[in-house]
Design an enzyme around this catalytic site. Sequence first.
Site, PDB file in Angstrom:
ATOM      1  N   ARG A 137     -45.409 -79.817 -46.389  1.00 40.46           N
ATOM      2  CA  ARG A 137     -45.694 -81.133 -46.237  1.00 40.46           C
ATOM      3  C   ARG A 137     -44.479 -81.866 -46.045  1.00 40.46           C
ATOM      4  O   ARG A 137     -44.352 -83.217 -45.731  1.00 40.46           O
ATOM      5  CB  ARG A 137     -46.442 -81.592 -47.789  1.00 40.46           C
ATOM      6  CG  ARG A 137     -47.735 -80.965 -47.975  1.00 40.46           C
ATOM      7  CD  ARG A 137     -48.443 -81.333 -49.192  1.00 40.46           C
ATOM      8  NE  ARG A 137     -47.531 -80.619 -50.180  1.00 40.46           N
ATOM      9  CZ  ARG A 137     -47.639 -80.874 -51.292  1.00 40.46           C
ATOM     10  NH1 ARG A 137     -48.620 -81.643 -51.846  1.00 40.46           N
ATOM     11  NH2 ARG A 137     -47.022 -80.355 -52.481  1.00 40.46           N
ATOM     12  N   LYS A 159     -50.109 -63.666 -54.902  1.00 40.40           N
ATOM     13  CA  LYS A 159     -50.651 -63.483 -56.244  1.00 40.40           C
ATOM     14  C   LYS A 159     -50.517 -64.791 -56.797  1.00 40.40           C
ATOM     15  O   LYS A 159     -49.622 -65.706 -56.511  1.00 40.40           O
ATOM     16  CB  LYS A 159     -50.254 -62.650 -57.192  1.00 40.40           C
ATOM     17  CG  LYS A 159     -49.102 -62.697 -57.883  1.00 40.40           C
ATOM     18  CD  LYS A 159     -48.991 -61.705 -58.968  1.00 40.40           C
ATOM     19  CE  LYS A 159     -47.976 -62.338 -59.990  1.00 40.40           C
ATOM     20  NZ  LYS A 159     -47.897 -61.907 -61.383  1.00 40.40           N
ATOM     21  N   HIS A 194     -44.817 -57.771 -55.083  1.00 45.48           N
ATOM     22  CA  HIS A 194     -43.395 -57.224 -54.830  1.00 45.48           C
ATOM     23  C   HIS A 194     -43.034 -55.908 -55.304  1.00 45.48           C
ATOM     24  O   HIS A 194     -42.223 -55.294 -55.022  1.00 45.48           O
ATOM     25  CB  HIS A 194     -42.421 -58.366 -55.081  1.00 45.48           C
ATOM     26  CG  HIS A 194     -42.167 -58.464 -56.441  1.00 45.48           C
ATOM     27  ND1 HIS A 194     -43.097 -59.523 -56.981  1.00 45.48           N
ATOM     28  CD2 HIS A 194     -41.398 -58.269 -57.299  1.00 45.48           C
ATOM     29  CE1 HIS A 194     -42.523 -59.539 -58.212  1.00 45.48           C
ATOM     30  NE2 HIS A 194     -41.560 -58.870 -58.649  1.00 45.48           N
ATOM     31  N   LYS A 204     -40.627 -52.165 -54.106  1.00 38.82           N
ATOM     32  CA  LYS A 204     -39.185 -51.817 -54.792  1.00 38.82           C
ATOM     33  C   LYS A 204     -38.970 -50.410 -54.328  1.00 38.82           C
ATOM     34  O   LYS A 204     -39.738 -49.365 -54.374  1.00 38.82           O
ATOM     35  CB  LYS A 204     -39.158 -51.854 -56.209  1.00 38.82           C
ATOM     36  CG  LYS A 204     -39.468 -53.214 -56.578  1.00 38.82           C
ATOM     37  CD  LYS A 204     -39.253 -53.420 -58.289  1.00 38.82           C
ATOM     38  CE  LYS A 204     -39.231 -54.717 -58.967  1.00 38.82           C
ATOM     39  NZ  LYS A 204     -38.000 -55.239 -58.713  1.00 38.82           N
ATOM     40  N   GLU A 209     -38.887 -58.849 -70.012  1.00 40.79           N
ATOM     41  CA  GLU A 209     -37.788 -59.896 -69.730  1.00 40.79           C
ATOM     42  C   GLU A 209     -37.100 -60.604 -70.642  1.00 40.79           C
ATOM     43  O   GLU A 209     -37.585 -60.574 -71.864  1.00 40.79           O
ATOM     44  CB  GLU A 209     -38.742 -60.847 -68.739  1.00 40.79           C
ATOM     45  CG  GLU A 209     -39.710 -60.359 -67.710  1.00 40.79           C
ATOM     46  CD  GLU A 209     -40.566 -61.491 -66.992  1.00 40.79           C
ATOM     47  OE1 GLU A 209     -40.062 -62.177 -66.228  1.00 40.79           O
ATOM     48  OE2 GLU A 209     -41.560 -61.317 -67.679  1.00 40.79           O
ATOM     49  N   ASP A 237     -50.855 -62.141 -65.848  1.00 43.69           N
ATOM     50  CA  ASP A 237     -49.628 -62.307 -65.121  1.00 43.69           C
ATOM     51  C   ASP A 237     -49.054 -61.086 -64.690  1.00 43.69           C
ATOM     52  O   ASP A 237     -48.295 -60.991 -63.620  1.00 43.69           O
ATOM     53  CB  ASP A 237     -48.588 -63.112 -65.867  1.00 43.69           C
ATOM     54  CG  ASP A 237     -47.524 -63.750 -64.876  1.00 43.69           C
ATOM     55  OD1 ASP A 237     -47.761 -64.142 -63.932  1.00 43.69           O
ATOM     56  OD2 ASP A 237     -46.285 -63.524 -65.394  1.00 43.69           O
ATOM     57  N   HIS A 272     -49.048 -56.064 -61.373  1.00 47.08           N
ATOM     58  CA  HIS A 272     -48.065 -55.158 -61.363  1.00 47.08           C
ATOM     59  C   HIS A 272     -47.942 -53.672 -61.892  1.00 47.08           C
ATOM     60  O   HIS A 272     -47.854 -52.621 -61.522  1.00 47.08           O
ATOM     61  CB  HIS A 272     -46.403 -55.867 -61.902  1.00 47.08           C
ATOM     62  CG  HIS A 272     -46.296 -57.126 -61.176  1.00 47.08           C
ATOM     63  ND1 HIS A 272     -46.480 -57.423 -59.746  1.00 47.08           N
ATOM     64  CD2 HIS A 272     -45.909 -58.335 -61.567  1.00 47.08           C
ATOM     65  CE1 HIS A 272     -46.171 -58.485 -59.436  1.00 47.08           C
ATOM     66  NE2 HIS A 272     -45.801 -59.145 -60.491  1.00 47.08           N
ATOM     67  N   LYS A 304     -41.863 -61.499 -72.464  1.00 48.67           N
ATOM     68  CA  LYS A 304     -40.926 -62.348 -72.321  1.00 48.67           C
ATOM     69  C   LYS A 304     -39.955 -62.298 -73.682  1.00 48.67           C
ATOM     70  O   LYS A 304     -40.571 -62.275 -74.747  1.00 48.67           O
ATOM     71  CB  LYS A 304     -41.436 -63.809 -71.874  1.00 48.67           C
ATOM     72  CG  LYS A 304     -42.228 -63.670 -70.699  1.00 48.67           C
ATOM     73  CD  LYS A 304     -42.582 -64.992 -70.078  1.00 48.67           C
ATOM     74  CE  LYS A 304     -43.195 -64.899 -68.714  1.00 48.67           C
ATOM     75  NZ  LYS A 304     -42.169 -64.474 -67.789  1.00 48.67           N
TER      76      LYS A 304
END
Length: 488
Positions: free
Chosen positions: A51, A148, A178, A182, A216, A235, A240, A334
């Site tokens: 945009r 995703k 992704h 790897k 993480e 998520d 994954h 996390k």
Amino acid sequence: MVSRVIPVDVFDLVIIGATGDLATRKILPGLYRRFFDGQMPAGARIIGAARAEIDTEGFRDLARRAIMEHVGAAKRDAVSIDAFLEALVYVPLDATGEAGWDELKALIRPDVVNAFYFSVAPSLFGDLTERLHSYGIATPETRIVVEKPFGRDLASAKALNATLAAHFREQQIYRIDHYLGKETVQNLMAVRFANILFEPLWNSQYIDHVQITVAETVGVGGRGSYYDKAGAMRDMVQNHMMQLLCLIAMEPPYHFDPDAVRDEKLKVIRALQPVPSSDIVRGQYLGTAGKEPKSGYLEDVEDPNSRTESYVALKVQVANWRWQGTPFYLRTGKRLRARTSEIAIAFKQPPHSIFDDAGGSWPENMLVIRLQPNEGMNLKVMIKEPGPGGMRLVQVPLDMSFAEALGEEGTDIPDAYERLIMDVIRGNQTLFMRGDEVEAAWAWTDPIIAGWEARGDRPQGYDSGSSGPDDALMLMHRDGRRWRNIHG
């Protein structure tokens, strides 16, 4: 060892959402690295569309900044950067309107590979696919790449697949994850299926359990509004971690062929047993008083009543002959102690110990596949401790770090996005999810989420910088097992 760089065919890659975070952080820097290494051929073009009312020079400036920020100094060559930027073109585009589509059509060359990367919200996929066809841009050979999330439940995943299927065949759709790009994930298939060493042992007779960890150190950050509607299960686990589990548990495909590989992965998902509530632990990270980070999950998402998990651990069973009785323990979260992703395959103890002083028990042999950081594999075995004084056993690693084993080549492993985008240009779907895979994963995930929502479960708090909730430790302790330490 020197890796071979095989150029792909000439292409036009259209990045829709080309000024967004993913494009500037991953896609554009990754494409530059492929150009620098000689894989992107002369004549290939990258067409940015978004945009933003900028021109081609403005897009090139944006790409230059992205390269300078996200590409290592060894590859930031001024001449190469300038040559790469010459391949970039930009057109302002309204995904939900009519502006820019005629201009985009005029840029596309019908005699080269055409690919469209939808680096936008899934809510725009329908508008994009419809306009690609109504303006005569798409052909039967056009390839589309979609990011995703592939829905948030089975119903929305089916609707999304139907939207894509209305204009494109499954062979044209590349659902990108992704993690599958790897290097170590692909090496997992090579280790299993190209060596006689492991495959005869790859079953419940010899493997005690499998641990898959994706940890993480960061919190939800600026993604709070999105993440609170998703949580760790949607998520990370549904996509994954599900893919990692499939690669560990799948049967050998008849050939390294896209549909053959994905057929075997689908069989694993369909063999997953329902998970009882007693085999699930959910958590939310807490703030740390007096030091950074002070805020906890509830503060980060600005909802003191949120019941969304930032951590989840599960004990999963695969109901087939190969894996009956061997549990898979999955955990992701996390604000944990370290950033790490790994798969650990723990082998069973020998059936009889000949070493009296060992007491009949010692640490199990373990194959550890590190996805990040420092991609590589590590096999832990028992040996005699050096020195006099009897037969004392000690566990040592047989380590294969890509950086050490492959020399300089191992220190410069291509980013997952680089490999996956080149696979799109080649027309190779092996490392991309098929529509029925996505739907099967949601069919297994939905009842788990529905169960804790119906019970009104609240996630257990855990300290930032820890290994997660205490109940997650008990998930394995009650089975006489222990999680591996989380370390970078």
